[in-house]
Design a protein around this motif. Structure first.
Motif, short mmCIF file in Angstrom:
data_model
loop_
_atom_site.label_atom_id
_atom_site.label_comp_id
_atom_site.label_asym_id
_atom_site.label_seq_id
_atom_site.Cartn_x
_atom_site.Cartn_y
_atom_site.Cartn_z
N SER A 242 -16.39 -10.09 1.84
CA SER A 242 -15.10 -9.55 2.24
C SER A 242 -15.29 -8.24 2.99
O SER A 242 -16.22 -7.47 2.73
CB SER A 242 -14.21 -9.33 1.00
OG SER A 242 -14.00 -10.54 0.32
N ARG A 243 -14.38 -8.00 3.91
CA ARG A 243 -14.45 -6.76 4.66
C ARG A 243 -13.73 -5.64 3.92
O ARG A 243 -12.96 -5.88 2.99
CB ARG A 243 -13.80 -6.95 6.04
CG ARG A 243 -14.44 -8.05 6.87
CD ARG A 243 -13.70 -8.24 8.17
NE ARG A 243 -14.28 -9.32 8.96
CZ ARG A 243 -13.81 -9.74 10.13
NH1 ARG A 243 -12.73 -9.16 10.63
NH2 ARG A 243 -14.40 -10.72 10.78
N ALA A 244 -14.01 -4.42 4.33
CA ALA A 244 -13.33 -3.28 3.74
C ALA A 244 -11.87 -3.27 4.21
O ALA A 244 -11.58 -3.48 5.39
CB ALA A 244 -14.03 -1.98 4.15
N VAL A 245 -10.96 -3.06 3.27
CA VAL A 245 -9.54 -3.05 3.59
C VAL A 245 -9.18 -1.71 4.22
O VAL A 245 -9.47 -0.64 3.66
CB VAL A 245 -8.71 -3.28 2.31
CG1 VAL A 245 -7.22 -3.26 2.62
CG2 VAL A 245 -9.09 -4.61 1.68
N ASP A 246 -8.55 -1.75 5.41
CA ASP A 246 -8.17 -0.52 6.10
C ASP A 246 -6.66 -0.41 6.16
O ASP A 246 -5.92 -1.19 5.54
CB ASP A 246 -8.78 -0.47 7.51
CG ASP A 246 -8.40 -1.68 8.35
OD1 ASP A 246 -7.43 -2.39 7.98
OD2 ASP A 246 -9.05 -1.93 9.37
N ARG A 247 -6.17 0.57 6.92
CA ARG A 247 -4.72 0.82 6.97
C ARG A 247 -3.97 -0.33 7.65
O ARG A 247 -2.81 -0.58 7.31
CB ARG A 247 -4.45 2.13 7.70
CG ARG A 247 -4.86 2.17 9.15
CD ARG A 247 -4.50 3.53 9.75
NE ARG A 247 -4.75 3.59 11.18
CZ ARG A 247 -5.91 3.91 11.72
NH1 ARG A 247 -6.95 4.16 10.94
NH2 ARG A 247 -6.06 3.96 13.03
N TYR A 248 -4.61 -1.02 8.55
CA TYR A 248 -3.94 -2.16 9.18
C TYR A 248 -3.75 -3.31 8.19
O TYR A 248 -2.73 -4.01 8.24
CB TYR A 248 -4.74 -2.63 10.39
CG TYR A 248 -4.83 -1.59 11.49
CD1 TYR A 248 -3.71 -1.30 12.28
CD2 TYR A 248 -6.02 -0.91 11.74
CE1 TYR A 248 -3.78 -0.35 13.29
CE2 TYR A 248 -6.09 0.05 12.75
CZ TYR A 248 -4.98 0.32 13.53
OH TYR A 248 -5.05 1.26 14.52
N ASP A 249 -4.71 -3.48 7.30
CA ASP A 249 -4.55 -4.49 6.26
C ASP A 249 -3.38 -4.14 5.35
O ASP A 249 -2.57 -5.01 5.00
CB ASP A 249 -5.83 -4.62 5.43
CG ASP A 249 -6.99 -5.16 6.24
OD1 ASP A 249 -6.81 -6.19 6.90
OD2 ASP A 249 -8.07 -4.55 6.21
N TYR A 250 -3.30 -2.87 4.96
CA TYR A 250 -2.18 -2.45 4.12
C TYR A 250 -0.85 -2.61 4.86
O TYR A 250 0.17 -2.99 4.26
CB TYR A 250 -2.36 -1.00 3.68
CG TYR A 250 -3.46 -0.81 2.65
CD1 TYR A 250 -3.37 -1.39 1.39
CD2 TYR A 250 -4.60 -0.06 2.94
CE1 TYR A 250 -4.37 -1.22 0.44
CE2 TYR A 250 -5.61 0.11 2.00
CZ TYR A 250 -5.48 -0.47 0.75
OH TYR A 250 -6.48 -0.31 -0.17
N ALA A 251 -0.85 -2.31 6.15
CA ALA A 251 0.39 -2.45 6.93
C ALA A 251 0.82 -3.92 6.99
O ALA A 251 2.01 -4.24 6.89
CB ALA A 251 0.18 -1.89 8.34
N LEU A 252 -0.15 -4.83 7.16
CA LEU A 252 0.19 -6.25 7.20
C LEU A 252 0.73 -6.72 5.85
O LEU A 252 1.70 -7.50 5.80
CB LEU A 252 -1.05 -7.06 7.59
CG LEU A 252 -0.85 -8.55 7.86
CD1 LEU A 252 0.15 -8.78 8.98
CD2 LEU A 252 -2.17 -9.21 8.20
#
Length: 270
Positions: A242-252
């Motif tokens: 799995s990739r590191a979760v960033d702010r774009y993931d949280y936004a989605l």
């Protein structure tokens, strides 16, 4: 088998193989391709759930716009997305089409004693639109995420192992079934000369269907024995990190949660 039936079966088989082998988009550098597979799976499934919940055409259209925007940001051709998502809405339209005459309302058209109402047409259009947007959202998961990453994400999200097994094995061995069907058609065409009639075409189709069924069962037995011989009783282990979760993931994720809440509030609040 020659004639229209043979060409149609060959075309359908080729089209299905192209659908299942097209993962070039998932390898591109788009928005959804850069997201963690777990986030993509949960977020797009949440948006599809919002489509299922809502009964308001405006909300469905808004979610459709979000789907198109995600496709454009992810370098997914809208024509390919529409082609992958068109079969289920068309089938659903055929199923709910009688509602255009069964739901009471103002008459629009009257044909052979059947009155089509405005409320019925609105219901059919809204239903087909919801199905189309929902299927398009789920298609984005397959188009933008490699299938192995989807399986790994499902295991990490604690999806039941039996369901993961069914999805993984079905996806993998559809290729073999399509190859088997194409070999049967090629073998029949190589032994047939000239154009066959409709009756001969249907007779050949019945024979091919029976042979294909027997070969499919035999292939399934051999696949099962091979999996058990290689330790296939163990649950599938994900091999995609799995990739590191960033702010774009949280936004989605926030967008998906907000869509579910808004759809629920609009539907159930008076």
């Amino acid at each position: 088998m020659t004639g229209v039936l043979g060409r149609s079966i060959a075309s359908i088989t080729g089209a299905l193989r192209a659908v299942f082998t097209a993962e070039q988009i998932a390898a591109s550098d788009g928005f959804l391709q850069q997201r963690d597979p777990r986030v993509s799976l949960c977020s797009l499934a949440g948006l599809a759930l919002a489509v299922v919940i809502t009964r308001t055409p405006a909300v469905t259209l808004a979610l459709g716009v979000v789907t198109i925007a995600l496709a454009r940001l992810s370098a997914v051709p809208l024509r390919r997305l529409a082609a992958r998502s068109a079969v289920v809405p068309l089938a659903s339209a055929f199923v709910v089409l009688p509602q255009a005459a069964l739901i009471p309302g103002d008459a629009l058209v009257q044909v052979v004693g059947v009155t089509v109402t405005d409320a019925g047409v609105a219901y059919v259009a809204a239903f087909v639109l919801r199905v189309g947007v929902g299927v398009a959202l789920l298609s984005l998961v397959v188009l933008t995420t490699p299938f192995s990453a989807v399986i790994a994400a499902m295991r990490e999200l604690r999806v039941p192992v039996a369901l993961v097994w069914v999805i993984a094995v079905t996806y993998r061995y559809l290729f073999l079934f399509f190859d088997e069907l194409q070999r049967l058609i090629l073998a029949r065409n190589s032994r047939t000369s000239g154009q066959s009639g409709i009756a001969n075409g249907w007779r050949d189709a019945r024979r091919i269907a029976g042979t294909f069924l027997l070969r499919t069962l035999d292939r399934g037995e051999r696949v099962g024995r091979g999996m058990r011989a290689r330790g296939g009783r163990a649950p599938p282990s994900p091999y995609v990190r799995s990739r590191a979760v960033d702010r774009y993931d949280y936004a989605l994720c926030a967008l998906s949660a907000a869509a579910i809440v808004v759809s629920g509030v609009i539907r159930w609040l008076p």
